[in-house]
Design an enzyme around this catalytic site. Structure first.
Site, PDB file in Angstrom:
ATOM      1  N   ASP A 190       9.174  -0.488   1.336  1.00 54.74           N
ATOM      2  CA  ASP A 190       8.318  -2.028   1.413  1.00 54.74           C
ATOM      3  C   ASP A 190       7.152  -1.924   1.899  1.00 54.74           C
ATOM      4  O   ASP A 190       6.842  -2.002   2.043  1.00 54.74           O
ATOM      5  CB  ASP A 190       9.139  -2.808   0.555  1.00 54.74           C
ATOM      6  CG  ASP A 190       8.276  -3.908  -0.052  1.00 54.74           C
ATOM      7  OD1 ASP A 190       8.189  -4.088  -1.692  1.00 54.74           O
ATOM      8  OD2 ASP A 190       7.876  -4.676   0.844  1.00 54.74           O
ATOM      9  N   GLU A 237       7.367   2.213  -4.936  1.00 54.97           N
ATOM     10  CA  GLU A 237       6.099   1.037  -5.560  1.00 54.97           C
ATOM     11  C   GLU A 237       4.923   1.167  -5.974  1.00 54.97           C
ATOM     12  O   GLU A 237       4.334   2.009  -5.252  1.00 54.97           O
ATOM     13  CB  GLU A 237       6.602  -0.696  -5.027  1.00 54.97           C
ATOM     14  CG  GLU A 237       6.619  -1.026  -6.229  1.00 54.97           C
ATOM     15  CD  GLU A 237       7.033  -3.210  -5.931  1.00 54.97           C
ATOM     16  OE1 GLU A 237       7.424  -3.541  -6.421  1.00 54.97           O
ATOM     17  OE2 GLU A 237       7.062  -2.732  -4.720  1.00 54.97           O
ATOM     18  N   ASP A 256      11.107  -8.398   2.990  1.00 57.16           N
ATOM     19  CA  ASP A 256      10.377  -6.643   2.917  1.00 57.16           C
ATOM     20  C   ASP A 256      12.028  -5.620   2.797  1.00 57.16           C
ATOM     21  O   ASP A 256      11.557  -4.220   2.240  1.00 57.16           O
ATOM     22  CB  ASP A 256       9.750  -6.524   4.358  1.00 57.16           C
ATOM     23  CG  ASP A 256       8.271  -7.483   4.036  1.00 57.16           C
ATOM     24  OD1 ASP A 256       8.188  -7.756   2.905  1.00 57.16           O
ATOM     25  OD2 ASP A 256       8.633  -7.639   5.318  1.00 57.16           O
TER      26      ASP A 256
END
Length: 377
Positions: A188, A276, A357
């Site tokens: 992330d 992502e 996170d």
């Protein structure tokens, strides 16, 4: 696989003048080719690539206004025409939907300020010993930091705003697969923490955000103030502009070094890396634009994919609309969106306390497919 190998070159003063002449001629030919295509498009005239090249190179050399184009290698001028053709084709393909990704705008004219480059194919350069011969420039001294894996198909000579020159070779390199491992990881990317890495073996790593631009903005601001005080066209202004370019290069090199080392370590330790698919262009239009550009997420993901292709690993992109920050990684309950100020939260269903996170990194790993949650069906 085709890759680029870049080396520093040290041209002599005479070779610098010859390169500056080549940069200027290639820039003029590129701009003339764009202008000719614009004129033909506005007039409804269909012109082919060969005709455009004949008008802006062959016929232009015979005119008094462009006679100096004959002083440089013709291969650099031909490649400038090819660059203009590719720019126009990419624009039209983007308008028609043939080109994937975000829409690109109309090709812009090149300027003499900033980064300059020329591109040469095999008939415009040769390698002999430790020297690189460029047509109508001479033998350039190259700082060979590593050997080329194969014979280059083309080379791009680059002059950065800070005055440094580079030779970028396009070569073909065979992949070097690493031994397979069972570990996978989800990443992330963020601003408070550059990367939260959640691995399939249960380990969690928080990579701090170095903020290279933020650390250098004081020195950069002083250099830019000194530049603004100088008189245009003076020697002191050229020196001040060089100091600003050096400060910016230092930030750029430090960021690239951090990205390369982190990407290589993650690829070596994991068989699959899930990230992502962030909308960096949209985030760069918010109030966090400076921090987003300083982090350089897109360049980091690109280097991650390049190293995965080289070492036989896999990079998986997760849909940007997946609620990775809203879902509890322990029980799967979706708790709704949360403002950026909320860094930790507790799940109302199972009572687990999550770091924002780390929880998102675990959900990214699950959404990518290589891992499952303990309570999955």
């Amino acid at each position: 696989m085709l890759v680029r190998y870049r080396y520093r070159i040290d041209p002599t003063p005479g070779q610098r003048r010859a390169l500056a002449r080549a940069f200027g001629c290639a820039r003029v030919v590129y701009n003339d080719a764009l202008a000719e295509r614009q004129r033909a498009h506005a007039a409804g005239e269909k012109v082919g690539d060969t005709e455009v090249q004949r008008r802006v190179v062959t016929l232009a050399k015979r005119t008094p206004e462009r006679a100096w184009l004959g002083e440089v290698a013709s291969v650099a001028l031909v490649q400038a025409c090819q660059d203009a053709r590719r720019a126009y084709r990419n624009w039209f393909d983007s308008l028609s939907g043939k080109r994937k990704g975000r829409k690109i705008g109309h090709p812009r004219f090149r300027t003499k300020h900033g980064r300059q480059s020329i591109r040469l194919t095999r008939n415009g350069f040769t390698l002999h010993g430790e020297r690189l011969y460029v047509a109508k420039v001479g033998d350039l001294r190259v700082r060979w930091s590593r050997a080329l894996p194969s014979a280059p198909s083309s080379v791009t000579i680059i002059r950065e705003p800070d005055g440094r020159c580079y030779a970028s070779f396009v070569v073909e390199r065979d992949p070097t697969p690493l031994p397979p491992v069972e570990r996978t990881a989800g990443i992330d990317l963020g601003l408070a923490v550059f990367a939260a890495v959640a691995a399939s073996d249960g380990t969690v790593e928080l990579v701090p955000n170095p903020r290279h631009l933020r650390a250098a903005e004081g020195r950069l601001a002083r250099a830019q103030r000194a530049l603004s005080r100088t008189r245009k066209g003076s020697a002191n202004r050229a020196k001040a502009r060089h100091r600003v370019a050096v400060a910016l290069r230092t930030v750029r090199d430090r960021r690239a070094d951090h990205h390369h080392k982190l990407a290589l370590r993650l690829i070596r330790e994991n068989q699959t890396v899930a990230v992502e698919d962030l909308a960096v262009a949209g985030l760069a239009r918010t109030r966090l634009a400076n921090s987003v550009h300083d982090a350089g997420w897109a360049s980091f993901v690109r280097r991650l994919r390049e190293k995965a292709d080289q070492y036989g690993r896999r990079v998986v992109k997760v849909d940007r609309w997946a609620p990775t920050s809203q879902t509890c990684s322990a029980c799967g309950r979706r708790d709704g969106p949360k403002p950026l100020g909320v860094r930790t939260w507790a799940c109302p269903a199972c009572g687990a306390t999550h770091d924002r996170d780390v929880n998102a990194a675990r959900n990214i790993l699950v959404a990518a497919g290589p891992a499952e949650t303990p309570n999955a069906c």
